[in-house]
Design an enzyme around this catalytic site. Structure first.
Site, PDB file in Angstrom:
ATOM      1  N   ARG A 514       1.054  -1.414   0.188  1.00 48.62           N
ATOM      2  CA  ARG A 514       0.153  -0.208  -0.143  1.00 48.62           C
ATOM      3  C   ARG A 514       0.467   0.981   0.173  1.00 48.62           C
ATOM      4  O   ARG A 514       0.930   2.415  -0.300  1.00 48.62           O
ATOM      5  CB  ARG A 514      -0.672   0.091   1.382  1.00 48.62           C
ATOM      6  CG  ARG A 514      -2.305  -1.042   1.258  1.00 48.62           C
ATOM      7  CD  ARG A 514      -3.055  -0.947   2.087  1.00 48.62           C
ATOM      8  NE  ARG A 514      -4.643  -1.132   1.910  1.00 48.62           N
ATOM      9  CZ  ARG A 514      -5.794  -1.587   1.535  1.00 48.62           C
ATOM     10  NH1 ARG A 514      -5.203  -0.125   0.744  1.00 48.62           N
ATOM     11  NH2 ARG A 514      -6.592  -1.500   1.399  1.00 48.62           N
ATOM     12  N   GLU A 547      -1.915  -8.741   3.580  1.00 44.02           N
ATOM     13  CA  GLU A 547      -3.957  -8.575   3.500  1.00 44.02           C
ATOM     14  C   GLU A 547      -4.258  -9.665   3.621  1.00 44.02           C
ATOM     15  O   GLU A 547      -3.229 -10.680   2.445  1.00 44.02           O
ATOM     16  CB  GLU A 547      -4.535  -6.928   3.318  1.00 44.02           C
ATOM     17  CG  GLU A 547      -3.536  -5.783   3.755  1.00 44.02           C
ATOM     18  CD  GLU A 547      -4.673  -4.241   3.128  1.00 44.02           C
ATOM     19  OE1 GLU A 547      -5.660  -4.939   2.116  1.00 44.02           O
ATOM     20  OE2 GLU A 547      -4.093  -3.528   3.003  1.00 44.02           O
ATOM     21  N   GLU A 558     -10.306  -1.273  -5.249  1.00 39.58           N
ATOM     22  CA  GLU A 558      -9.114  -0.569  -4.779  1.00 39.58           C
ATOM     23  C   GLU A 558      -7.951  -0.290  -4.856  1.00 39.58           C
ATOM     24  O   GLU A 558      -7.819   0.750  -4.632  1.00 39.58           O
ATOM     25  CB  GLU A 558      -9.723  -1.061  -3.289  1.00 39.58           C
ATOM     26  CG  GLU A 558      -8.936   0.113  -2.073  1.00 39.58           C
ATOM     27  CD  GLU A 558      -8.894  -0.293  -0.685  1.00 39.58           C
ATOM     28  OE1 GLU A 558      -8.343  -0.138   0.091  1.00 39.58           O
ATOM     29  OE2 GLU A 558      -9.509  -1.647  -0.086  1.00 39.58           O
ATOM     30  N   ASP A 615     -12.040   7.115 -10.959  1.00 36.09           N
ATOM     31  CA  ASP A 615     -12.063   8.346 -11.135  1.00 36.09           C
ATOM     32  C   ASP A 615     -11.181   9.738 -11.350  1.00 36.09           C
ATOM     33  O   ASP A 615     -10.373  10.473 -10.598  1.00 36.09           O
ATOM     34  CB  ASP A 615     -12.377   8.772  -9.004  1.00 36.09           C
ATOM     35  CG  ASP A 615     -12.481   9.998  -9.417  1.00 36.09           C
ATOM     36  OD1 ASP A 615     -13.355  10.780  -9.498  1.00 36.09           O
ATOM     37  OD2 ASP A 615     -12.215  11.038  -7.754  1.00 36.09           O
ATOM     38  N   HIS A 826     -19.136  -7.032   1.648  1.00 36.07           N
ATOM     39  CA  HIS A 826     -17.824  -7.878   0.563  1.00 36.07           C
ATOM     40  C   HIS A 826     -18.600  -7.055  -0.332  1.00 36.07           C
ATOM     41  O   HIS A 826     -18.867  -7.370  -0.919  1.00 36.07           O
ATOM     42  CB  HIS A 826     -18.546  -8.990   0.746  1.00 36.07           C
ATOM     43  CG  HIS A 826     -19.282 -10.486   1.640  1.00 36.07           C
ATOM     44  ND1 HIS A 826     -17.613 -10.644   2.522  1.00 36.07           N
ATOM     45  CD2 HIS A 826     -19.800 -10.642   2.682  1.00 36.07           C
ATOM     46  CE1 HIS A 826     -17.912 -11.474   3.379  1.00 36.07           C
ATOM     47  NE2 HIS A 826     -19.297 -11.857   3.659  1.00 36.07           N
ATOM     48  N   CYS A 828     -16.228  -7.673  -3.100  1.00 41.29           N
ATOM     49  CA  CYS A 828     -15.867  -8.671  -4.844  1.00 41.29           C
ATOM     50  C   CYS A 828     -17.131  -8.379  -5.565  1.00 41.29           C
ATOM     51  O   CYS A 828     -17.889  -9.007  -6.739  1.00 41.29           O
ATOM     52  CB  CYS A 828     -16.243  -9.458  -4.408  1.00 41.29           C
ATOM     53  SG  CYS A 828     -14.502  -9.523  -3.821  1.00 41.29           S
TER      54      CYS A 828
END
Length: 860
Positions: A514, A547, A558, A615, A826, A828
């Protein structure tokens, strides 16, 4: 006749020779045979009731022979069926709604012949270009003129009977030869010359140059409109019935002539009859929608591509109101057939010829709208011409070989008229006027996509006519195309592993941190693009280091969100942010390498390929340039509005441009770091003043420099990366630039009412559960930022999908009884898990905390 015999006669009419009950035949051929049978029975009927007009007729089945008393309509209908069954002889000339005798058969001014004999198109006359003759008493074909028709109407109104008009309309509108010569611009004289018949004289009066002129027909449209107005002014039902029945009789003959006899190639004036029919102001009425208009659309769909192009050019001269009327008529037919039909996964809308032929007809009006709009013929902005041509014709390779896809019918029509849809900034009619919502709702997109890929002649695909489809429908088709390619890559990977004995990764797997997401992701993508670019076509699988989240779509969402945030960070200096438009443009003085811009293009392509909305905020010109169009002065209005207004004021200035503006062919630029530079727009431009005479050139060169030349290096790298992922996709075939922006950025409308209506419930929750009611009351009161945070929390993206939030399919599931646990999701699968909180206040507090501090993935 007994009931059994009558039933047999009716059955004979319904199932003509060669089409017995229970046998299979092509629907179109069966319909044409039934139409022919109906026409034959009608001839017997009118022979029994009206006669052939010959007082010395010896045919015992003809009313003119006087061998039987007048029959009632019912008796004549039964007898007509009996005559058809026994193949009784018909009089020659055959009856066609004419009077029983030749009394009062004076020549009318509405037609250029005596009406004592009906219109007849025999095989011999067809071979001689369907021209009649007066020699030795033979009759001449009719054709209508505005003056003659008006005189006939005046006479009928004076006599109190419209029977002559009705008979004449029935004859002319059911005859190809008569109708195509009607209402022509060059009016023939009343009398035929010795050198030939009236139609032959008519042909000579229309020069060969005029007949074959590409953008003009010989029809006098204004005369046609005035004639229809005069006909319907009297509000006579017989007139309407004559036109309706004439069209039903005419259409199968037109279809056969176009399909098998190359009628248009023999006489380009064949198009006249289509214009005359389409000008009928009652064509949209329910009486036409059932039978007449579908038959007409089937006939019109048989026109060769050159004829379609000629019609498109002709209709491009129509006003927006008149062209919209034609479009609405065809759209009404499609809607009527969709809503009245019974369709399923077995019987598709693709199998309904009335709908598919109407879509083909609609393509002519669509291209007409394009031609009548603001069309640019600018140069391409694509450095790789081969790649450009490959993408314009769809995928370069099929899934089962190296065969290049054939151009779609719409692409062929575009090429014939010399104008592409992408070149049109503003069509005469809005693009949305051609969308048909009922059709889109009924369409089985997966089946239609299969037909599209198969390219079989007997399988119709609406994806070949994408203008009738909404962006949401086309995005679903693109999703299927991307998935097919992913599965194909996975299959080839497995086969390669079996043959080579090596373990090969079936996914495009990215393992990132990240805190170093740009370094990890872009370095990995750069290695893949150099070593094996085909791996970019594999399904993306993202794993965040440390993660536990398993990527079923949510983790990828994400990942893209975080990458985009970093890429457009001003600290990188790759893009310039416009405070006024809130959009980004390429920084011409960026220190980043071409490889970095190429990787950004790859990221954008991967987002589309993996069905992820981003975006990003590019002006429309960026998407036009992705589709190989150069930026022009008009694009500045969207990307650089201040500069656009400044240049526009120069173009509109009425004073002394040279003295007042004191501008030269030179551009001054400043970068993000405070440096300045100048660029000459043409050779020695610094010494060339801008004047009234050359100001348009100055504006064009200025816009070309800002949008094209100054960022050429950066944008070419960006586009190359984008097409590394999408080069085999039908993206450019399905979507226009504004639709690609919608596909990448999503819909701007945050309609949470639509989301509430489409949401499903699970785990014990229902629409009437108190927690659910409290949830929606809270959400509707959220600010726009809070709504975006909720979407991000529940789905992994704060963007609205194409088609609106109703396409999101959110699921709210009960996650146990009241507790202090935060809501979870969730991403997904777009599932939001809510405990059954005891109060609305508690739900608000827990929900806001969850969506505000949501980062990272774990295992539930």
């Amino acid at each position: 006749m007994s009931k059994k015999e009558e039933s047999e006669a009716v059955q004979a009419a319904a199932f003509p020779a060669g089409l017995e009950p229970g046998t299979e035949e092509e629907p179109e051929d069966a319909d044409m045979k039934r139409a022919a049978v109906k026409q034959q029975i009608e001839l017997y009927y009118y022979q029994l009731t009206e006669g052939c007009g010959n007082t010395t007729c010896s045919n015992q089945s003809c009313a003119s022979s006087g061998s039987f008393p007048p029959l009632s309509k019912n008796d004549a209908a039964v007898q007509a069926l009996e005559l058809f069954k026994s193949k009784a002889p018909l009089c020659s000339p055959k009856p066609r709604k004419v009077a029983r005798t030749t009394n009062d058969r004076q020549t009318t001014n509405g037609v250029r012949e005596s009406i004592s004999a009906p219109v007849q198109c025999t095989e011999e006359s067809h071979k001689s270009n369907l021209q009649g003759t007066e020699k030795q008493g033979a009759r001449k074909p009719k054709f209508l003129t505005e003056t003659g028709l008006q005189e006939m109407l005046d006479g009928c109104e004076k006599d109190g009977s419209f029977s002559p008009v009705i008979r004449t309309l029935g004859e002319v509108f059911s005859s190809v030869e008569a109708l195509k010569h009607s209402f022509c611009k060059a009016q023939p004289e009343t009398q035929a010359s010795e050198a030939g018949t009236e139609i032959e004289k008519h042909d000579r009066e229309l020069s060969e140059k005029e007949i074959h002129k590409e953008d003009e027909l010989t029809i006098d449209v204004d005369a046609v409109r005035r004639s229809y107005a005069a006909l319907f002014r009297h509000n006579n039902s017989g007139v309407e019935n004559a036109l309706l029945n004439g069209l039903i009789s005419l259409s199968p003959n037109v279809e056969l002539e176009l399909r098998y006899h190359c009628a248009y190639q023999q006489d380009p004036r064949y198009l006249n009859l289509f214009v005359i029919i389409l000008e009928n102001p009652n064509l949209h009425s329910p009486e036409y929608l059932e039978t007449a208009l579908p038959l007409f659309c089937r006939a019109m769909s048989q026109l060769p591509i050159k004829a379609q192009a000629r019609l498109a050019r002709f209709f491009s001269s129509y006003s927006a109101e008149r062209l919209r009327g034609l479009v609405e008529t065809i759209q009404q037919l499609i809607t009527f057939k969709v809503l009245s039909g019974s369709f399923s996964r077995v019987h598709l809308v693709n199998d309904e010829s009335a709908i598919t032929c109407a879509a083909k007809v609609l393509s002519v009006f669509y291209i007409a709208s394009i031609l009548a709009g603001e069309v640019e013929l600018g140069d391409t902005d694509e450095p790789d011409v081969d790649s450009l041509q490959r993408r314009r014709h769809g995928s370069s390779e099929s899934d089962d070989g190296n065969q290049e896809r054939k151009p779609t019918p719409l692409q062929v029509l575009e090429k014939e008229v010399g104008a592409r849809v992408i070149n049109c900034r503003c069509p005469l009619l809005p693009f949305t006027d051609f969308h048909n919502e009922p059709l889109n709702e009924q369409l089985e997109v997966d089946k239609d996509y299969t037909y599209y890929k198969s390219q079989l002649e007997d399988r119709f695909s609406f994806l070949n006519y994408p203008f009738v489809l909404t962006p949401a429908t086309k995005s679903l088709a693109l999703y299927y195309d991307n998935r097919v390619r992913m599965f194909s890559e996975r299959r080839m990977t497995v086969l390669y592993s079996l043959v080579q004995g090596q373990v090969v990764q079936p996914y495009l797997k990215l393992r990132v941190r990240r805190d170093h997401i740009i370094d990890d992701a872009l370095v990995r993508l750069e290695m893949i693009s150099m070593e094996n670019p085909a791996d970019l076509k594999k399904q993306l699988y993202v794993e965040f280091e440390g993660e536990q989240g398993i990527d079923e779509g949510g983790v990828s969402k994400e990942f893209f969100q975080l990458v985009v945030e970093e890429i457009f960070n001003p600290d990188y200096g790759m893009f310039i942010y416009d405070e006024q438009t809130h959009m980004y443009w390429f920084n011409p003085s960026s220190f980043e390498t071409d490889a970095q811009f190429k990787l950004i293009g790859i990221v954008l392509g991967l987002a589309i390929y993996n069905n992820v909305i981003l975006d990003v905020h590019f002006p429309m010109v960026a998407y036009r340039k992705l589709m190989a169009k150069k930026g022009t002065f008009l694009d500045l209005q969207d990307s650089h509005p201040v500069l656009y207004q400044s240049l526009k004021s120069m173009l509109e200035y009425e004073g002394d441009v040279e003295e007042d503006f004191m501008a030269t062919f030179c551009v001054g630029m400043s970068d993000l770091f405070g440096g300045s530079s100048t660029h000459e727009l043409k050779e020695n431009g610094n010494n060339v003043p801008v004047t009234v005479d050359n100001r348009q050139e100055y504006v064009d060169l200025y816009a070309d420099y800002i949008l094209n030349k100054s960022v050429e290096k950066q944008f070419n790298a960006f586009r190359q990366g984008f097409h590394m992922v999408t080069d085999e996709s039908p993206l450019e075939e399905f979507f226009r630039p504004e639709e690609i922006e919608l596909l990448i950025c999503g819909c701007p409308d945050f309609d949470f009412k639509a989301l509430e209506e489409s949401t499903d419930y699970d785990g014990g929750f229902t629409r009437d559960s108190q927690t659910v009611k409290d949830f929606w009351e809270l959400v509707h009161g959220f600010s726009e930022d809070e709504k975006k945070q909720l979407l991000m929390f529940a789905t992994g993206s704060d963007r609205v999908p194409v088609g609106g939030l109703s396409k999101l399919k959110l699921v709210i599931a009960r996650n146990g009884p009241d507790s202090d646990r935060l809501p979870t999701s969730h991403t997904c699968f777009n599932v939001l898990l809510l405990p059954e909180y005891s109060s609305k206040d508690k739900l608000r507090e827990r929900l806001l905390k969850a969506i505000t501090h949501a980062k990272g993935f774990g295992m539930l």
